[in-house]
Design an enzyme around this catalytic site. Structure first.
Site, PDB file in Angstrom:
ATOM      1  N   SER A 178       0.799  -1.222   0.000  1.00  0.00           N
ATOM      2  CA  SER A 178       0.000   0.000   0.000  1.00  0.00           C
ATOM      3  C   SER A 178       0.831   1.271   0.000  1.00  0.00           C
ATOM      4  O   SER A 178       0.391   2.293  -0.522  1.00  0.00           O
ATOM      5  CB  SER A 178      -0.941   0.009   1.198  1.00  0.00           C
ATOM      6  OG  SER A 178      -0.202  -0.017   2.400  1.00  0.00           O
ATOM      7  N   HIS A 206      -5.023  -3.413  -2.656  1.00  0.00           N
ATOM      8  CA  HIS A 206      -4.646  -2.546  -3.782  1.00  0.00           C
ATOM      9  C   HIS A 206      -4.470  -3.326  -5.081  1.00  0.00           C
ATOM     10  O   HIS A 206      -4.023  -2.764  -6.081  1.00  0.00           O
ATOM     11  CB  HIS A 206      -3.370  -1.774  -3.441  1.00  0.00           C
ATOM     12  CG  HIS A 206      -3.549  -0.919  -2.227  1.00  0.00           C
ATOM     13  ND1 HIS A 206      -4.100   0.337  -2.285  1.00  0.00           N
ATOM     14  CD2 HIS A 206      -3.303  -1.179  -0.913  1.00  0.00           C
ATOM     15  CE1 HIS A 206      -4.163   0.837  -1.050  1.00  0.00           C
ATOM     16  NE2 HIS A 206      -3.701  -0.068  -0.209  1.00  0.00           N
ATOM     17  N   LYS A 237     -11.827   0.630  -2.227  1.00  0.00           N
ATOM     18  CA  LYS A 237     -10.738   1.297  -2.947  1.00  0.00           C
ATOM     19  C   LYS A 237     -11.077   1.322  -4.436  1.00  0.00           C
ATOM     20  O   LYS A 237     -11.960   2.074  -4.838  1.00  0.00           O
ATOM     21  CB  LYS A 237      -9.414   0.644  -2.578  1.00  0.00           C
ATOM     22  CG  LYS A 237      -9.065   1.020  -1.127  1.00  0.00           C
ATOM     23  CD  LYS A 237      -7.880   0.328  -0.527  1.00  0.00           C
ATOM     24  CE  LYS A 237      -7.680   0.879   0.894  1.00  0.00           C
ATOM     25  NZ  LYS A 237      -6.777   0.087   1.704  1.00  0.00           N
TER      26      LYS A 237
HETATM   27  C1  LIG Z   1      -6.810   0.034   3.188  1.00  0.00           C
HETATM   28  C2  LIG Z   1      -6.192  -1.269   3.558  1.00  0.00           C
HETATM   29  C3  LIG Z   1      -6.831  -2.152   4.425  1.00  0.00           C
HETATM   30  C4  LIG Z   1      -8.086  -1.760   5.160  1.00  0.00           C
HETATM   31  O1  LIG Z   1      -9.184  -1.741   4.344  1.00  0.00           O
HETATM   32  P1  LIG Z   1     -10.437  -0.816   4.722  1.00  0.00           P
HETATM   33  O2  LIG Z   1     -11.560  -1.390   3.967  1.00  0.00           O
HETATM   34  O3  LIG Z   1     -10.062   0.569   4.319  1.00  0.00           O
HETATM   35  O4  LIG Z   1     -10.604  -0.929   6.212  1.00  0.00           O
HETATM   36  C5  LIG Z   1      -6.286  -3.389   4.632  1.00  0.00           C
HETATM   37  N1  LIG Z   1      -5.124  -3.747   4.046  1.00  0.00           N
HETATM   38  C6  LIG Z   1      -4.446  -2.911   3.234  1.00  0.00           C
HETATM   39  C7  LIG Z   1      -3.186  -3.358   2.609  1.00  0.00           C
HETATM   40  C8  LIG Z   1      -4.956  -1.634   2.978  1.00  0.00           C
HETATM   41  O5  LIG Z   1      -4.285  -0.797   2.202  1.00  0.00           O
END
Ligand SMILES: *Cc1c(COP(=O)(O)O)cnc(C)c1O
Length: 389
Positions: A178, A206, A237
């Site tokens: 990330s 991602h 995302k």
């Molecule tokens: C954003 C993210 C999460 C958390 O996901 P949310 O739905 O925003 O709580 C988990 N793992 C990674 C690698 C992330 O980037």
């Protein structure tokens, strides 16, 4: 007690780690109105630009009419609705797995999954740069945590060898990291896991929507679906909605329903949100051109930044521009924002000390002209340019 709060805040400020909320007004788009001013958004995980797509809005409206608003209870009480099960079947098809289970967020998914799969006397092997939600899941599980150097498979192997023979072992990694935008060596990792009898969990927060066939993720891209026990991903995302999923076997789904506390003890997501996610999966499959545009945009920005002499990492839509110390990093971000470009500076504890960076992200909806203007702003603010001036 109030003294404690003031002292903590002062300490955070003195270390250049103070964080402040910025306010976005209106829709999430490639440009946003940030603190009252329109800026180009280079800080979003809305990679495909689906967060304000008409198809998602329409799906939400229809779900609102059919199901109303809240779900009123957790999944195991009266909150398991047609919308939840339909989305899970849709996600399983999308991922090519036997089953899927929706969690209320990626954070909750990671915390719940890890603590379900390992417990005291077990070992979880975790990449050094894994997301905070994975780290918290490891802590909650009470298993021994062996952190291996980022993507270092030799180090992982030595830790696997060192683990007690009787311990259950879980290797957990992100697919696309990330904050670094690089990709885990999943083939090697899966082979190591098989050799040492370890389970594998991959966080595709991602990767979902942006990599692999129809956006099914990096595990699908590398054709490893049958060899990865747990594929986790988010719906908030690239898919522009909210929530998260776990994809895997029907037995895994069953176990999580019975054991994952962050699944059991929380009110289920409202159908409106599930409908948005379903529409986004449809779009990812029907209109794969968004993935291609995202890749082209990424290439344009990444190569442009490299030409300007910036130290750029990763190989995906997440482009870390390495700065080092916190203060120069936040100053560069502030100058770019002044010029109308929103790029988030990332500091410890999100990243290790000394590796503060700008985390630049591209979207499929950025135009070439927007990206070129961003590069102009980076050129005007580059450390080299400023030394000369
Ligand atoms: C954003 C993210 C999460 C958390 O996901 P949310 O739905 O925003 O709580 C988990 N793992 C990674 C690698 C992330 O980037």
């Amino acid at each position: 007690m109030a003294d404690f709060i003031e002292q903590r805040l002062e300490e955070i400020r003195s270390r250049n780690l103070y964080r402040e909320l910025k306010l976005v007004d209106g829709e999430q788009d490639s440009t946003v109105v940030l603190d009252g001013r329109e800026v180009l958004n280079l800080s979003s995980n809305n990679y495909l630009g689906l967060a304000n797509h008409p198809a998602l809005k329409e799906a939400a409206r229809q779900a609102l009419d059919r199901y109303g608003c809240g779900s009123g209870a957790s999944r195991l009480i009266s909150g398991n609705m047609t919308a939840h099960e339909e989305l899970e079947q849709r996600l399983a098809r999308f991922k090519g797995t036997e089953a899927a289970l929706v969690f209320n967020s990626g954070y909750q998914a990671n915390v719940g999954i890890i603590a379900t799969l390992v417990e005291r006397d077990d070992v979880v092997l975790s990449d050094q740069l894994n997301h905070a939600s994975i780290i918290d899941g490891c802590r909650l599980s009470r298993a021994a945590v062996s952190v291996y150097r980022h993507c270092d498979m030799d180090h992982l192997e030595s830790l696997l060898r060192a683990a007690p023979a009787k311990a259950r072992k879980l290797i957990v990694t992100e697919s696309v990291f990330s904050m670094d935008g690089d990709i885990a060596p999943l083939r090697e990792l899966v082979e190591l896991a098989e050799r040492h009898g370890a389970m594998v969990m991959v966080d595709e927060a991602h990767g979902t929507g942006v990599r692999g066939p129809n956006g099914a993720g990096v595990v699908a891209e590398m054709a490893l679906g049958d060899r990865v026990l747990v594929q986790m991903g988010t719906l908030g995302k690239a898919l522009g909605a909210f929530g998260a999923y776990v994809a895997g076997s029907a037995r895994l789904r069953e176990l999580l329903i019975n054991r994952a506390r962050s699944f059991i003890f929380t009110t289920s997501l409202p159908p409106v949100i599930l409908a948005m996610a379903g529409a986004a999966v449809d779009l990812a499959e029907k209109e794969p051109e968004r993935q291609c545009t995202l890749r082209r945009n990424t290439e344009r920005l990444r190569s442009g930044l490299e030409r300007l002499g910036y130290t750029v990492g990763g190989s995906t839509q997440i482009i870390p521009v390495m700065v080092g110390e916190e203060q120069p990093c936040m100053e560069l971000a502030a100058r770019l924002l002044d010029s109308g470009f929103y790029v988030q500076g990332i500091r410890p504890p999100t990243v290790p000390p000394g590796t503060s960076r700008l985390r630049v992200t591209t979207m499929a909806t950025h135009t070439n002209e927007q990206l070129d203007r961003a590069l102009d702003a980076f050129a005007r603010n580059s450390p080299h340019e400023r030394k000369r001036a």
